[in-house]
Design an enzyme around this catalytic site. Structure first.
Site, PDB file in Angstrom:
ATOM      1  N   GLY A 119     -46.063 -46.417 -51.302  1.00 38.41           N
ATOM      2  CA  GLY A 119     -46.947 -46.310 -50.145  1.00 38.41           C
ATOM      3  C   GLY A 119     -46.922 -47.499 -49.217  1.00 38.41           C
ATOM      4  O   GLY A 119     -47.245 -47.371 -48.031  1.00 38.41           O
TER       5      GLY A 119
ATOM      6  N   LEU B 192     -57.897 -52.774 -63.148  1.00 39.82           N
ATOM      7  CA  LEU B 192     -58.676 -53.626 -62.257  1.00 39.82           C
ATOM      8  C   LEU B 192     -57.792 -54.082 -61.105  1.00 39.82           C
ATOM      9  O   LEU B 192     -56.832 -54.837 -61.289  1.00 39.82           O
ATOM     10  CB  LEU B 192     -59.213 -54.838 -63.024  1.00 39.82           C
ATOM     11  CG  LEU B 192     -59.992 -54.511 -64.317  1.00 39.82           C
ATOM     12  CD1 LEU B 192     -60.298 -55.790 -65.087  1.00 39.82           C
ATOM     13  CD2 LEU B 192     -61.273 -53.761 -63.985  1.00 39.82           C
ATOM     14  N   ASP B 193     -58.112 -53.613 -59.913  1.00 42.11           N
ATOM     15  CA  ASP B 193     -57.272 -53.857 -58.740  1.00 42.11           C
ATOM     16  C   ASP B 193     -57.281 -55.329 -58.335  1.00 42.11           C
ATOM     17  O   ASP B 193     -58.349 -55.950 -58.198  1.00 42.11           O
ATOM     18  CB  ASP B 193     -57.780 -53.002 -57.573  1.00 42.11           C
ATOM     19  CG  ASP B 193     -56.958 -53.170 -56.317  1.00 42.11           C
ATOM     20  OD1 ASP B 193     -55.784 -52.752 -56.326  1.00 42.11           O
ATOM     21  OD2 ASP B 193     -57.480 -53.729 -55.337  1.00 42.11           O
ATOM     22  N   ALA B 194     -56.098 -55.890 -58.113  1.00 32.97           N
ATOM     23  CA  ALA B 194     -55.891 -57.200 -57.487  1.00 32.97           C
ATOM     24  C   ALA B 194     -56.899 -58.253 -57.939  1.00 32.97           C
ATOM     25  O   ALA B 194     -57.636 -58.819 -57.129  1.00 32.97           O
ATOM     26  CB  ALA B 194     -55.925 -57.045 -55.968  1.00 32.97           C
TER      27      ALA B 194
ATOM     28  N   GLU C 129     -54.361 -55.761 -62.526  1.00 29.76           N
ATOM     29  CA  GLU C 129     -53.300 -55.931 -61.546  1.00 29.76           C
ATOM     30  C   GLU C 129     -53.421 -57.356 -61.040  1.00 29.76           C
ATOM     31  O   GLU C 129     -54.413 -57.705 -60.390  1.00 29.76           O
ATOM     32  CB  GLU C 129     -53.420 -54.954 -60.376  1.00 29.76           C
ATOM     33  CG  GLU C 129     -52.264 -55.125 -59.398  1.00 29.76           C
ATOM     34  CD  GLU C 129     -52.575 -54.682 -57.970  1.00 29.76           C
ATOM     35  OE1 GLU C 129     -51.622 -54.522 -57.186  1.00 29.76           O
ATOM     36  OE2 GLU C 129     -53.752 -54.508 -57.631  1.00 29.76           O
TER      37      GLU C 129
ATOM     38  N   ASP D 258     -48.319 -48.416 -54.826  1.00 27.17           N
ATOM     39  CA  ASP D 258     -48.111 -49.564 -53.945  1.00 27.17           C
ATOM     40  C   ASP D 258     -46.665 -49.649 -53.480  1.00 27.17           C
ATOM     41  O   ASP D 258     -46.389 -49.834 -52.285  1.00 27.17           O
ATOM     42  CB  ASP D 258     -48.479 -50.862 -54.665  1.00 27.17           C
ATOM     43  CG  ASP D 258     -49.944 -51.228 -54.513  1.00 27.17           C
ATOM     44  OD1 ASP D 258     -50.545 -50.869 -53.480  1.00 27.17           O
ATOM     45  OD2 ASP D 258     -50.486 -51.888 -55.407  1.00 27.17           O
TER      46      ASP D 258
END
Length: 571
Positions: free
Chosen positions: A377, A241-243, A279, A374
């Site tokens: 990149g 689960l992003d951010a 995350e 992350d």
């Protein structure tokens, strides 16, 4: 046949445009902004026309966007795919080694089919879980995936919904679990038509855009149903689960806790483990604390361990690395998971985080890495660790990562010290959006102290080409040697319970800040790492050198370890 339905409380009239006709929809009997339409067969293209507009919009919950995020949706039959994984019983995270990859740059082909051809490489490496960067529909052809606007649709250039199912099937046939990165905290800058339908967004902004209105029941359901779809209909084994710190929810039960409860119920019904991994920038064990005190997720990313390893290996101290680098920091993160657990964060300018109870929290609940999408990149030029440290220190880092008490994660190509950079890239068709994206990225990197003079324009197709892994590097002796090191370490970790023991109370770390060595206690083993430029003599009675990246000499009550060398010894 599939009944066409849509939640559009902001519209007073809704039509379905299909086959050149606009067919009226009717309000649902119980209201709540739902509209009901005709039954359409699989393969039918359709879109919605709201009120008196003549503009057709794709379905917010479209399962298939073959013409891109601005084009019509296509009816997709979820039950038509002939699954072959009936004997698959899943894998939890307790002994996991995760491999993070981006479908569009993992291979030159950039598709699920092309990625499938490399799965045997991952099996031979010892990987247990493949983690895909987001695969939902995004604007343009190539993108990291975090600009998603079609949350329910699989990106067509990758191979669409059936392509993802074939990939998951192929993974399961090889014993690989599949984790999928999903983004619920924001939507991309182009193709987001959701606000025309209803209050999907609310006032306020996070780092990436307007806030998702997860306090609205229908939007909340939109998010939870999406998560359940990936796990149920695509047989995915877990979600990253992003951010989640960007999800603002003041509801009595937080969205994450509600989601975890429904995923647990689905897991029991499916008879296989389903994992949710957060995350989170909060350094708060509430994510993985069981309810009612916490949200009850399976695991969370732990950036502090990455930062401690990265800063110790590279010497970088800019931006959020400013509090990291000393071996005392590495020792704390290896025993307590977080550096900032209520301590002052210089980068944030405030006290940050909450402590982890090592006696009550298994180390496998923290996903850690040397590199990830992350941390590579989001550097100005997308340079990987091999550009920053010599090969000897790369090997030291690999030993520390793969003998840690946490769940290790590799970034694609890391296992052979890939030289290809992975810069930020987009392919927005709109010229103005392309310009804004490039300018915004330069400003962001400059603010974090990066040298942006060599940064490539994200819209330049060369940025995407540069990011594609070069598998021909495996023909090089140097790259093959690194691959064999990773294979050996992962095999050793799997074979020795002490080296994947997740009990943080059994971990201790000795170190010498000036001499730049440390020793991690792992049951019957000691992991000795010399980051310095001179040999180090350690007061350590060892019976056997189990693994070494360089010169190690045993004496009666000590070992001598060469510069920039790591060793695993049995005591």
């Amino acid at each position: 046949m599939t009944e066409i339905v849509v939640w559009a409380p902001r519209a007073s009239r809704v039509r379905v445009r299909t086959g050149g006709d606009d067919l009226p929809m009717r309000p649902a009997p119980d209201g709540d902004g739902w509209w009901l339409g005709p039954d359409l067969p699989p393969g039918t293209d359709y879109a919605f026309v709201l009120d008196d507009s003549d503009q057709a919009r794709p379905d917010p919950a479209s399962r298939w966007q073959p013409h891109g995020v601005h084009g019509p949706s296509r009816v997709y039959d979820q039950d038509a795919y002939p699954w072959q994984d009936g004997r698959w019983r899943g894998r939890d995270l307790t002994s996991a080694v995760v491999y993070e990859l981006h479908v569009g740059t993992f291979t030159p082909g950039g598709t699920f089919s092309a990625a499938t051809e490399r799965l045997d490489h991952l099996v031979g490496l010892g990987i247990t879980h493949v983690e895909l960067l987001p695969v939902n529909a995004v604007n343009g052809v190539w993108n990291w995936g975090y600009d998603g606007v079609g949350w329910y649709a699989v990106h067509a250039p990758y191979g669409g919904p059936d392509g993802l199912k074939r990939f998951v099937d192929a993974c399961h046939a090889r014993g690989l679990a599949v984790l999928l990165d999903v983004v619920y905290n924001h939507l991309g800058p182009s193709g987001n038509y959701l606000p025309e339908f209803g209050p999907y967004l609310k006032s306020g902004r996070n780092t990436w855009g307007e806030l998702v209105n997860v306090e609205e029941p229908a939007v909340r359901r939109f998010v939870i149903d999406n998560a359940l779809m990936w796990l149920r209909d695509y047989h995915v084994d877990g979600l990253r689960l992003d951010a989640v710190h960007a999800l603002q929810d003041s509801s009595p039960v937080h969205l994450l806790a509600e989601l975890a409860g429904e995923v647990d119920a689905l897991s029991k019904a499916a008879g296989r483990p389903l994992s949710l991994i957060a995350e989170s920038d909060l350094n708060d064990p509430v994510m993985i604390t069981p309810p009612p005190a916490g949200y009850g997720l399976a695991a969370q990313w732990d950036d502090d361990v990455h930062h401690a390893l990265h800063a110790a290996l590279t010497g970088e101290r800019q931006g959020y690395y400013c509090d990291f680098g000393p071996l005392s920091v590495l020792a704390k993160t290896f025993t307590c998971a977080f550096l900032h657990d209520g301590t002052y964060s210089t980068f944030r300018g405030k006290d940050w985080g909450r402590p982890v109870d090592p006696a009550a929290t298994a180390g496998w609940r923290f996903v850690v890495c040397l590199q990830n999408h992350d941390q590579v990149g989001n550097r100005a030029v997308g340079d990987r660790l091999p550009e920053l440290v010599p090969p000897a220190l790369l090997r030291v880092g690999a030993v520390l990562l793969l003998t840690s008490p946490f769940t290790p994660m590799l970034w694609m190509g890391e296992e052979w010290a890939a030289s290809t950079r992975w810069p930020f890239f987009t392919s927005h068709p709109e010229p103005e959006l392309a310009r804004i994206t490039a300018e915004g990225r330069v400003a962001e990197f400059a603010e974090h102290g990066w040298d942006v003079r060599q940064m490539i324009d994200p819209q330049d197709p060369a940025a995407h080409r540069e990011a594609i892994l070069d598998w021909d590097e495996l023909a090089s002796a140097e790259h093959r040697a690194m691959l064999e090191l990773y294979r050996a370490l992962i095999a050793l970790r799997a074979a020795e319970p002490d080296l994947h023991d997740a009990d943080l109370t059994r971990v201790a770390v000795d170190y010498d800040e000036d001499a730049r060595w440390l020793v991690v206690h792992r049951g019957r083993f000691r992991v000795a790492a010399n980051l310095g430029d001179s040999s180090a003599q350690l007061a350590l009675a060892a019976r056997e050198v189990v693994f070494s990246t360089g010169a190690v000499d045993l004496a009666l009550d000590s070992i001598t370890i060469g510069p920039q060398t790591a060793a695993i010894v049995r005591v």
